[in-house]
Design a protein around this motif. Structure first.
Motif, PDB file in Angstrom:
ATOM      1  N   VAL A  11      -7.971  11.164  11.004  1.00  0.00           N
ATOM      2  CA  VAL A  11      -8.356  11.051   9.601  1.00  0.00           C
ATOM      3  C   VAL A  11      -7.681   9.813   9.035  1.00  0.00           C
ATOM      4  CG1 VAL A  11      -8.051  12.057   7.298  1.00  0.00           C
ATOM      5  CG2 VAL A  11      -8.761  13.503   9.201  1.00  0.00           C
ATOM      6  N   ALA A  12      -8.414   9.048   8.246  1.00  0.00           N
ATOM      7  CA  ALA A  12      -7.848   7.877   7.580  1.00  0.00           C
ATOM      8  C   ALA A  12      -8.086   7.988   6.088  1.00  0.00           C
ATOM      9  CB  ALA A  12      -8.491   6.596   8.115  1.00  0.00           C
ATOM     10  N   SER A  13      -7.015   7.828   5.306  1.00  0.00           N
ATOM     11  CA  SER A  13      -7.137   7.851   3.854  1.00  0.00           C
ATOM     12  C   SER A  13      -6.016   7.036   3.243  1.00  0.00           C
ATOM     13  CB  SER A  13      -7.091   9.288   3.318  1.00  0.00           C
ATOM     14  OG  SER A  13      -5.834   9.876   3.578  1.00  0.00           O
ATOM     15  N   ASN A  14      -6.226   6.566   2.020  1.00  0.00           N
ATOM     16  CA  ASN A  14      -5.186   5.807   1.344  1.00  0.00           C
ATOM     17  C   ASN A  14      -3.923   6.645   1.202  1.00  0.00           C
ATOM     18  OD1 ASN A  14      -4.217   3.524  -0.456  1.00  0.00           O
ATOM     19  ND2 ASN A  14      -4.139   5.229  -1.899  1.00  0.00           N
ATOM     20  N   ARG A  15      -4.066   7.851   0.670  1.00  0.00           N
ATOM     21  CA  ARG A  15      -2.927   8.744   0.463  1.00  0.00           C
ATOM     22  C   ARG A  15      -2.839   9.734   1.611  1.00  0.00           C
ATOM     23  NH1 ARG A  15       0.071   9.795  -3.863  1.00  0.00           N
ATOM     24  NH2 ARG A  15      -1.356   8.602  -5.181  1.00  0.00           N
ATOM     25  N   CYS A  54      -2.466   6.790   7.124  1.00  0.00           N
ATOM     26  CA  CYS A  54      -2.452   6.603   5.676  1.00  0.00           C
ATOM     27  C   CYS A  54      -1.594   5.396   5.332  1.00  0.00           C
ATOM     28  CB  CYS A  54      -1.916   7.858   4.991  1.00  0.00           C
ATOM     29  SG  CYS A  54      -0.242   8.318   5.528  1.00  0.00           S
ATOM     30  N   ALA A  55      -1.591   5.032   4.056  1.00  0.00           N
ATOM     31  CA  ALA A  55      -0.812   3.892   3.600  1.00  0.00           C
ATOM     32  C   ALA A  55       0.516   4.352   3.004  1.00  0.00           C
ATOM     33  CB  ALA A  55      -1.592   3.098   2.554  1.00  0.00           C
ATOM     34  N   ALA A  56       1.543   3.543   3.169  1.00  0.00           N
ATOM     35  CA  ALA A  56       2.794   3.737   2.443  1.00  0.00           C
ATOM     36  C   ALA A  56       2.545   3.308   1.003  1.00  0.00           C
ATOM     37  CB  ALA A  56       3.907   2.894   3.068  1.00  0.00           C
ATOM     38  N   LEU A  57       2.792   4.229   0.054  1.00  0.00           N
ATOM     39  CA  LEU A  57       2.390   3.974  -1.331  1.00  0.00           C
ATOM     40  C   LEU A  57       3.538   3.572  -2.250  1.00  0.00           C
ATOM     41  CD1 LEU A  57      -0.198   6.845  -1.903  1.00  0.00           C
ATOM     42  CD2 LEU A  57      -0.575   4.516  -1.062  1.00  0.00           C
ATOM     43  N   ILE A  79       1.739  -1.613   4.722  1.00  0.00           N
ATOM     44  CA  ILE A  79       0.948  -2.799   4.356  1.00  0.00           C
ATOM     45  C   ILE A  79       1.694  -3.532   3.245  1.00  0.00           C
ATOM     46  CG2 ILE A  79      -1.280  -3.581   3.432  1.00  0.00           C
ATOM     47  CD1 ILE A  79      -2.456  -0.951   4.625  1.00  0.00           C
ATOM     48  N   ASP A  80       1.700  -4.854   3.295  1.00  0.00           N
ATOM     49  CA  ASP A  80       2.382  -5.656   2.281  1.00  0.00           C
ATOM     50  C   ASP A  80       2.071  -5.130   0.882  1.00  0.00           C
ATOM     51  OD1 ASP A  80       3.753  -8.450   1.673  1.00  0.00           O
ATOM     52  OD2 ASP A  80       2.063  -8.224   0.298  1.00  0.00           O
ATOM     53  N   ALA A  81       3.126  -4.952   0.066  1.00  0.00           N
ATOM     54  CA  ALA A  81       2.960  -4.317  -1.243  1.00  0.00           C
ATOM     55  C   ALA A  81       1.999  -5.081  -2.140  1.00  0.00           C
ATOM     56  CB  ALA A  81       4.320  -4.171  -1.925  1.00  0.00           C
ATOM     57  N   SER A  82       2.018  -6.405  -2.084  1.00  0.00           N
ATOM     58  CA  SER A  82       1.112  -7.184  -2.938  1.00  0.00           C
ATOM     59  C   SER A  82      -0.327  -7.061  -2.471  1.00  0.00           C
ATOM     60  CB  SER A  82       1.539  -8.655  -2.960  1.00  0.00           C
ATOM     61  OG  SER A  82       1.427  -9.241  -1.674  1.00  0.00           O
ATOM     62  N   VAL A  83      -0.524  -6.969  -1.159  1.00  0.00           N
ATOM     63  CA  VAL A  83      -1.873  -6.757  -0.624  1.00  0.00           C
ATOM     64  C   VAL A  83      -2.394  -5.387  -1.041  1.00  0.00           C
ATOM     65  CG1 VAL A  83      -3.210  -6.445   1.509  1.00  0.00           C
ATOM     66  CG2 VAL A  83      -1.580  -8.334   1.319  1.00  0.00           C
ATOM     67  N   HIS A  84      -1.546  -4.378  -0.911  1.00  0.00           N
ATOM     68  CA  HIS A  84      -1.967  -3.032  -1.298  1.00  0.00           C
ATOM     69  C   HIS A  84      -2.287  -2.967  -2.782  1.00  0.00           C
ATOM     70  CE1 HIS A  84      -1.589   1.231  -2.439  1.00  0.00           C
ATOM     71  NE2 HIS A  84      -2.119   1.449  -1.255  1.00  0.00           N
ATOM     72  N   ALA A  85      -1.474  -3.597  -3.615  1.00  0.00           N
ATOM     73  CA  ALA A  85      -1.712  -3.567  -5.060  1.00  0.00           C
ATOM     74  C   ALA A  85      -3.046  -4.208  -5.406  1.00  0.00           C
ATOM     75  CB  ALA A  85      -0.575  -4.264  -5.799  1.00  0.00           C
ATOM     76  N   ALA A  86      -3.351  -5.338  -4.788  1.00  0.00           N
ATOM     77  CA  ALA A  86      -4.622  -6.019  -5.063  1.00  0.00           C
ATOM     78  C   ALA A  86      -5.800  -5.199  -4.563  1.00  0.00           C
ATOM     79  CB  ALA A  86      -4.628  -7.401  -4.415  1.00  0.00           C
ATOM     80  N   ARG A 128      -8.637  -3.864   7.186  1.00  0.00           N
ATOM     81  CA  ARG A 128      -8.418  -4.289   8.572  1.00  0.00           C
ATOM     82  C   ARG A 128      -7.173  -3.622   9.161  1.00  0.00           C
ATOM     83  NH1 ARG A 128     -11.278  -5.962  12.572  1.00  0.00           N
ATOM     84  NH2 ARG A 128     -12.355  -7.456  11.209  1.00  0.00           N
ATOM     85  N   ALA A 129      -6.140  -3.432   8.350  1.00  0.00           N
ATOM     86  CA  ALA A 129      -4.922  -2.769   8.850  1.00  0.00           C
ATOM     87  C   ALA A 129      -5.233  -1.349   9.314  1.00  0.00           C
ATOM     88  CB  ALA A 129      -3.852  -2.762   7.754  1.00  0.00           C
ATOM     89  N   PHE A 130      -6.081  -0.647   8.553  1.00  0.00           N
ATOM     90  CA  PHE A 130      -6.482   0.701   8.953  1.00  0.00           C
ATOM     91  C   PHE A 130      -7.326   0.662  10.223  1.00  0.00           C
ATOM     92  CE2 PHE A 130      -5.060   2.045   4.812  1.00  0.00           C
ATOM     93  CZ  PHE A 130      -4.790   3.390   4.958  1.00  0.00           C
TER      94      PHE A 130
END
Length: 466
Positions: A11-15, A54-57, A79-86, A128-130
């Motif tokens: 399973v892949a999800s942001n959270r 999932c992503a580190a939030l 994932i780089d925090a600025s990339v995730h924020a954008a 792409r990271a996912f």
């Protein structure tokens, strides 16, 4: 490089299902999440060799990744925090969410300029990271269920990396009709559609949203190609809700709410429970309640609106402004009509699940009036939990309307006067009718509980790729 883990179900999800926070001493505290995906993934059993990507939030999550702290069956991506924020705030929540919920004030927005294009590059990087992580972690022929608009590009990217995989994508939001979808730049709209069509199967919460997606594909791409389209209407988890709603802390919250309602126990309650999300239409709901009190003075002192409006996306200015307007309108109603022994609107802004369940149990009327909603589980949960039966006032723009509309009092979410009339109808509904409707609503609401919802998708994905 492939991981030695080699999961068969991913399973892949942001959270993800767990989050971490740093305590005062620099230690990490883990908090488990809930929801349909958590329940669903547990249904396949521990021997299924599953993995959640999932992503580190936040800072705690990122520190956990750096220290190698984690849970079996979960891979968190730093994932780089600025990339995730954008990607998350700039594109997913400020563009894709707005398109699918049709929230733009089009004389002024959207503006797709150079800044948008840079954020879109970050959205690609994030997706792409996912895709890279899933490709590395999946066993040969594994099943991958990619979740929601945040990861719309992942199926296409993953297909290029691992053509052997069974890939599904599930949209938890509505899908925009083609004319609104085409607000997006042509190349971006095409990229989004092709991203999802990289899946063997694309699934949605309702037939309406699935048809909107296929309509966009037909208009922009000429069709959906070989991708199968499915519908799975996520239902409420009846066993969990009924047990949890009778635990001691919920009883305590009920006592608190009863005290805030006041009176001699004969006041009626109109309940809403929402994140303070632009699409939830909380302000118009309050205006409808105000109009009810204006035009039906017999309800003054006899009804209380319990509004649980939990903060959402307060890092975005438009959401902070919306929260402020919700509070302003509630305060205005209380100032205009309130008395020493009656507070017309009882509002709570701190997220509290026990309080939500207590409000469900106390509700005479549930107001669920979103501008647009993929499903809206509140509409499904209240009839399951309600102690004495609850009339449901439901927007025809909620995905839940497809299953619950027959036994709800239906409203156009923009029609404040119509919603005020619907509230009066719901408040005056005969007890026997209300009980019968609640029983039917609860049956429809629990027809596809989270565990079965998840398993059905896995089985359908296997069928789509045979």
């Amino acid at each position: 490089m492939a991981s030695p883990h080699r999961a068969n179900v991913l399973v892949a999800s942001n959270r993800g299902p767990v989050s971490y926070s740093l305590d005062e001493d620099g230690g990490l505290e883990a908090k488990r999440g809930g929801g349909g995906l958590v329940s669903g993934l547990s249904a396949i059993g521990a021997d299924a060799d599953s993995l959640w990507v999932c992503a580190a939030l936040g800072d705690g999550d990122r520190e956990a990744v750096r220290r190698g702290v984690g849970e079996t069956g979960v891979r968190m991506l730093d994932i780089d925090a600025s990339v995730h924020a954008a990607a998350y705030n700039g594109i997913a929540n400020s563009v894709l969410w707005f398109v699918h919920h049709m929230l733009y004030q089009t004389p002024l927005e959207p503006v797709f300029d150079a800044e948008f294009r840079q954020q879109w590059e970050d959205f690609r990087t994030y997706n792409r990271a996912f895709a890279d992580a899933l490709a590395a972690e999946a066993a040969d022929g594994a099943s991958v269920l990619v979740q929601d608009y945040h990861l719309a590009l992942v199926p296409g990217m993953l297909r290029e990396l691992r053509p052997d995989l069974r890939i599904g994508h599930f949209s938890h939001t509505p899908w925009a009709p083609v004319d609104y979808f085409r607000l997006l730049p042509d190349d971006i709209g095409e990229e989004l559609l092709r991203g999802i069509l990289g899946a063997d199967r694309a699934a949605f919460l309702t037939r309406r949203w699935a048809d909107a997606f296929t309509g966009c594909c037909a208009e922009v791409l000429g069709g959906t190609g070989s991708t199968a389209i499915g519908v799975h209407g996520l239902g409420a988890d009846a066993d969990f809700l009924r047990a949890r709603s009778h635990e001691k802390d919920v009883d305590g919250r009920m006592a608190e709410l009863r005290e805030q309602i006041g009176g001699s126990g004969d006041r009626r309650t109109i309940v809403r429970v929402d994140r303070t999300e632009l699409s939830k239409n909380i302000v118009r709901g309050l205006l409808a309640y105000r109009e009810l009190l204006d035009t039906r003075p017999e309800w003054r002192g006899r009804v209380v609106h319990i509004a649980l409006a939990y903060p959402s996306r307060q890092d975005l200015t438009v959401y902070r402004d919306y929260m402020a307007e919700v509070r302003r309108v509630a305060d205005e109603i209380n100032s205009r009509y309130g008395s020493a022994d009656w507070t017309p609107v009882v509002m709570h802004l701190k997220d509290d699940f026990a309080r939500s369940l207590a409000a469900y149990r106390l509700a005479d009327v549930a107001l669920v009036n979103p501008i647009r909603d993929g499903m809206n589980l509140v509409a499904k949960e209240v009839p399951v939990v309600s102690d004495l039966g609850c009339a449901l006032v439901l927007s025809r723009e909620a995905g839940a309307y497809e299953e619950l509309g027959r036994d709800a009092v239906t409203v156009n979410p923009y029609d404040v006067s119509g919603t005020a009339a619907a509230l009066h109808e719901a408040l005056t509904m005969p007890d026997a009718e209300r009980a019968e409707r609640t029983e039917r609503l609860a049956a429809a609401a629990t027809a596809l509980p989270p565990q079965q919802w998840f398993i059905d998708q896995l089985h359908a994905l296997a069928g789509a790729t045979d």
